[in-house]
Scaffold this motif. Structure first.
Motif, PDB file in Angstrom:
ATOM      1  N   LEU A 156      11.420 -16.242  25.130  1.00  0.00           N
ATOM      2  CA  LEU A 156       9.973 -16.218  25.934  1.00  0.00           C
ATOM      3  C   LEU A 156       9.651 -14.721  25.833  1.00  0.00           C
ATOM      4  N   PRO A 157      10.321 -13.741  26.510  1.00  0.00           N
ATOM      5  CA  PRO A 157       9.701 -12.559  26.774  1.00  0.00           C
ATOM      6  C   PRO A 157       9.651 -11.685  25.576  1.00  0.00           C
TER       7      PRO A 157
ATOM      8  N   LEU B   1       3.492 -10.217  21.164  1.00  0.00           N
ATOM      9  CA  LEU B   1       2.052 -10.222  20.957  1.00  0.00           C
ATOM     10  C   LEU B   1       1.540  -8.986  21.467  1.00  0.00           C
ATOM     11  N   ILE B   2       2.237  -8.131  22.367  1.00  0.00           N
ATOM     12  CA  ILE B   2       1.714  -6.731  22.417  1.00  0.00           C
ATOM     13  C   ILE B   2       2.010  -5.866  21.399  1.00  0.00           C
ATOM     14  N   ILE B   3       3.220  -6.059  20.399  1.00  0.00           N
ATOM     15  CA  ILE B   3       3.398  -5.135  19.507  1.00  0.00           C
ATOM     16  C   ILE B   3       2.359  -5.330  18.396  1.00  0.00           C
TER      17      ILE B   3
ATOM     18  N   GLN C 186      -0.792  -6.424  18.638  1.00  0.00           N
ATOM     19  CA  GLN C 186      -2.090  -5.899  19.137  1.00  0.00           C
ATOM     20  C   GLN C 186      -1.825  -4.485  18.782  1.00  0.00           C
ATOM     21  N   ILE C 187      -0.836  -3.686  19.244  1.00  0.00           N
ATOM     22  CA  ILE C 187      -0.827  -2.160  18.680  1.00  0.00           C
ATOM     23  C   ILE C 187      -0.780  -1.942  17.348  1.00  0.00           C
ATOM     24  N   PHE C 188       0.063  -2.827  16.406  1.00  0.00           N
ATOM     25  CA  PHE C 188       0.223  -2.692  15.153  1.00  0.00           C
ATOM     26  C   PHE C 188      -1.104  -3.067  14.501  1.00  0.00           C
ATOM     27  N   GLU C 189      -1.890  -3.818  14.744  1.00  0.00           N
ATOM     28  CA  GLU C 189      -3.122  -4.339  14.297  1.00  0.00           C
ATOM     29  C   GLU C 189      -4.243  -3.104  14.283  1.00  0.00           C
ATOM     30  N   ARG C 190      -4.078  -2.466  15.448  1.00  0.00           N
ATOM     31  CA  ARG C 190      -4.895  -1.195  15.698  1.00  0.00           C
ATOM     32  C   ARG C 190      -4.682  -0.158  15.227  1.00  0.00           C
ATOM     33  N   THR C 191      -3.468   0.267  15.118  1.00  0.00           N
ATOM     34  CA  THR C 191      -2.953   1.564  14.838  1.00  0.00           C
ATOM     35  C   THR C 191      -2.297   1.611  13.501  1.00  0.00           C
ATOM     36  N   VAL C 192      -1.953   0.633  12.746  1.00  0.00           N
ATOM     37  CA  VAL C 192      -1.263   0.587  11.393  1.00  0.00           C
ATOM     38  C   VAL C 192      -2.393  -0.394  10.408  1.00  0.00           C
ATOM     39  N   ALA C 193      -2.768  -1.658  10.535  1.00  0.00           N
ATOM     40  CA  ALA C 193      -3.254  -2.513   9.983  1.00  0.00           C
ATOM     41  C   ALA C 193      -4.784  -2.147   9.723  1.00  0.00           C
ATOM     42  N   THR C 194      -5.543  -1.673  10.557  1.00  0.00           N
ATOM     43  CA  THR C 194      -6.832  -1.344  10.460  1.00  0.00           C
ATOM     44  C   THR C 194      -7.012  -0.015   9.411  1.00  0.00           C
ATOM     45  N   PRO C 195      -6.239   1.076   9.796  1.00  0.00           N
ATOM     46  CA  PRO C 195      -6.473   2.142   8.893  1.00  0.00           C
ATOM     47  C   PRO C 195      -5.828   1.772   7.519  1.00  0.00           C
TER      48      PRO C 195
ATOM     49  N   GLY D 262      11.458 -15.952  19.066  1.00  0.00           N
ATOM     50  CA  GLY D 262      10.333 -15.329  19.703  1.00  0.00           C
ATOM     51  C   GLY D 262       9.304 -15.201  18.809  1.00  0.00           C
ATOM     52  N   PHE D 263       9.530 -15.011  17.497  1.00  0.00           N
ATOM     53  CA  PHE D 263       8.329 -14.639  16.600  1.00  0.00           C
ATOM     54  C   PHE D 263       7.549 -16.062  16.525  1.00  0.00           C
ATOM     55  N   TYR D 264       8.226 -17.114  16.127  1.00  0.00           N
ATOM     56  CA  TYR D 264       7.632 -18.518  16.109  1.00  0.00           C
ATOM     57  C   TYR D 264       6.928 -18.729  17.437  1.00  0.00           C
ATOM     58  N   GLY D 265       7.395 -18.510  18.619  1.00  0.00           N
ATOM     59  CA  GLY D 265       6.935 -18.505  19.740  1.00  0.00           C
ATOM     60  C   GLY D 265       5.502 -17.919  19.902  1.00  0.00           C
ATOM     61  N   SER D 266       5.752 -16.478  19.568  1.00  0.00           N
ATOM     62  CA  SER D 266       4.394 -16.052  19.388  1.00  0.00           C
ATOM     63  C   SER D 266       3.273 -16.535  18.801  1.00  0.00           C
ATOM     64  N   LEU D 267       3.413 -17.089  17.447  1.00  0.00           N
ATOM     65  CA  LEU D 267       2.750 -17.866  16.672  1.00  0.00           C
ATOM     66  C   LEU D 267       2.036 -18.889  17.448  1.00  0.00           C
ATOM     67  N   LEU D 268       2.733 -19.703  18.183  1.00  0.00           N
ATOM     68  CA  LEU D 268       2.256 -20.775  19.087  1.00  0.00           C
ATOM     69  C   LEU D 268       1.279 -20.043  19.969  1.00  0.00           C
ATOM     70  N   PHE D 269       1.623 -19.112  20.657  1.00  0.00           N
ATOM     71  CA  PHE D 269       0.839 -18.738  21.729  1.00  0.00           C
ATOM     72  C   PHE D 269      -0.563 -18.007  21.152  1.00  0.00           C
ATOM     73  N   SER D 270      -0.637 -17.485  20.025  1.00  0.00           N
ATOM     74  CA  SER D 270      -1.613 -16.762  19.458  1.00  0.00           C
ATOM     75  C   SER D 270      -2.557 -17.786  18.577  1.00  0.00           C
ATOM     76  N   VAL D 271      -2.035 -19.069  18.585  1.00  0.00           N
ATOM     77  CA  VAL D 271      -2.785 -20.019  17.608  1.00  0.00           C
ATOM     78  C   VAL D 271      -4.429 -20.274  17.767  1.00  0.00           C
ATOM     79  N   ALA D 272      -4.667 -19.980  19.016  1.00  0.00           N
ATOM     80  CA  ALA D 272      -6.092 -20.295  19.252  1.00  0.00           C
ATOM     81  C   ALA D 272      -7.061 -19.050  18.764  1.00  0.00           C
ATOM     82  N   SER D 273      -6.525 -17.853  18.588  1.00  0.00           N
ATOM     83  CA  SER D 273      -7.273 -16.812  18.257  1.00  0.00           C
ATOM     84  C   SER D 273      -6.922 -16.441  16.712  1.00  0.00           C
ATOM     85  N   ASP D 274      -5.805 -17.098  16.154  1.00  0.00           N
ATOM     86  CA  ASP D 274      -5.427 -16.765  14.531  1.00  0.00           C
ATOM     87  C   ASP D 274      -6.466 -17.330  13.690  1.00  0.00           C
TER      88      ASP D 274
END
Length: 376
Positions: free
Chosen positions: A43-44, A50-52, A54-63, A188-200
């Motif tokens: 769970l944690p 989810l935090i990683i 957000q950081i990855f998408e802003r600092t790595v994926a966008t550039p 943990g990764f598949y749990g994060s996919l369920l948490f982010s399903v509303a925004s994916d």
């Protein structure tokens, strides 16, 4: 009551072969075994993912998107119209012909104007190209690293080469640190996919994806609790072996690199078919369905575990059909590879002609042409 329900649910006769039970999985003599309470660690880890992300998408994926030339689609926005907006939000996004006529009378717009408004409004709700690219980049990174980590954890294990070894000594199988972290990170990764399903990004196979995620979480959790860990690590490795090819093909597709996308997709299709339609059913499921009954009598946990595997296999067949259709179309006609699950933009045909004939929507707002072009 909860205590009684828990005692009934965890009955040894449900989850273990006859003569074996939870006492066999008690830590002793320096040997550590998997325990159900360990799963809370996932769970944690899911929240950290989810935090990683957000950081990855802003600092790595966008550039990276900018470097590969990913360009955003400039979409024409639907002019503000309270009547049409209310119908769109509360009734349906795709009105029938009779509904269009009714809306024409209510708004004073022509039929073509109402249809155009709904096309533009649907396009507004579709995810942007950059959002799709960032999501694909995140999944590509995880699946690639997970596959490498899984391979490193299993490369020296005998059950990677001789599948019957996964049951050698069952259920008294010592938990290794590499297995612990492999399990917790995947869960943990598949749990994060369920948490982010509303925004994916929601695709046409959204329901199938949800079934896949839930079945995967149940499979990982169950195999952990009853010490099917050797089988579980093999199943996760097989699933991670092709997914990063698909996500990289998506990335090149969004960047407009047609040839790279097409050829990577063909590699993905080949790896997917070999791993999901050959290795998974004829090797792994064979060794979880056929071989165990030669060692012990079937029990509920045996049927439950294999039922989850068969659910995944049905999804594999469903996706394989889509993949083969795309691959055949590319190989025979040299067409561009497109994800049939994606929701594509709708174009406004003869836009300029309609504007000249009908004018803007009659709601006090002018329609601006933003030089819209379809790039997806």
């Amino acid at each position: 009551m909860l205590s009684e329900l828990s005692d009934w649910f965890w009955q040894e006769r449900l989850w273990f072969p006859e003569g074996l039970g939870w006492a066999d999985l008690e830590d002793r003599d320096g040997r550590v075994y998997a325990k159900a309470r360990d799963l809370w660690v996932a769970l944690p880890i899911a929240l950290v993912f989810l935090i990683i992300r957000q950081i990855f998408e802003r600092t790595v994926a966008t550039p990276l998107a900018s470097l590969l030339g990913v360009k955003e689609t400039v979409r024409l926005r639907a002019p503000h119209n309270p009547t049409l907006e209310s119908f769109y939000c509360s009734v349906t996004k795709n009105p029938t012909q009779s509904s269009v006529w009714s809306l024409c009378k209510q708004t004073g717009c022509s039929e073509r104007q109402v249809q155009r408004w709904f096309r533009r409004r649907r396009n507004q709700d579709r995810p942007s190209l950059l959002k799709k690219f960032r999501e694909a980049s995140w999944r590509f990174t995880f699946y690639l690293l997970a596959f490498i980590a899984g391979l490193a954890a299993l490369i020296d294990k005998p059950w990677l080469y001789e599948l019957k070894e996964m049951w050698q000594g069952f259920p008294v199988l010592t938990l290794l640190p590499s297995q612990y972290w492999y399990y917790m990170i995947e869960l943990g990764f598949y749990g994060s996919l369920l948490f982010s399903v509303a925004s994916d990004v929601k695709r046409k196979d959204f329901k199938e994806q949800m079934v896949h995620h839930v079945a995967t979480i149940l499979l990982i959790s169950f195999s952990w609790c009853v010490n099917y860990i050797r089988a579980g690590t093999l199943i996760m490795l097989v699933h991670d072996s092709s997914d990063y090819f698909l996500e990289s093909a998506k990335m090149f597709n969004y960047a407009g690199w047609r040839n790279a996308c097409n050829y990577i997709f063909i590699v993905f299709a080949a790896v997917f078919i070999v791993t999901r339609l050959v290795i998974f059913p004829f090797w792994i499921i064979y060794c979880t369905w056929v071989y165990p009954v030669t060692i012990y009598q079937p029990f509920f946990g045996y049927y439950f575990f294999n039922g989850l595997l068969m659910t995944l296999q049905c999804l594999h067949v469903f996706w394989a059909v889509l993949i083969i259709r795309i691959a055949v179309r590319f190989l025979t006609n040299n067409e561009k590879v497109d994800d049939e699950r994606s929701d594509k933009d709708e174009t406004d045909e003869s836009e300029e002609e309609d504007m000249k004939k009908n004018g803007p929507l009659q709601n006090g707002h002018a329609v601006h042409n933003n030089n819209h072009s379809k790039t997806e």
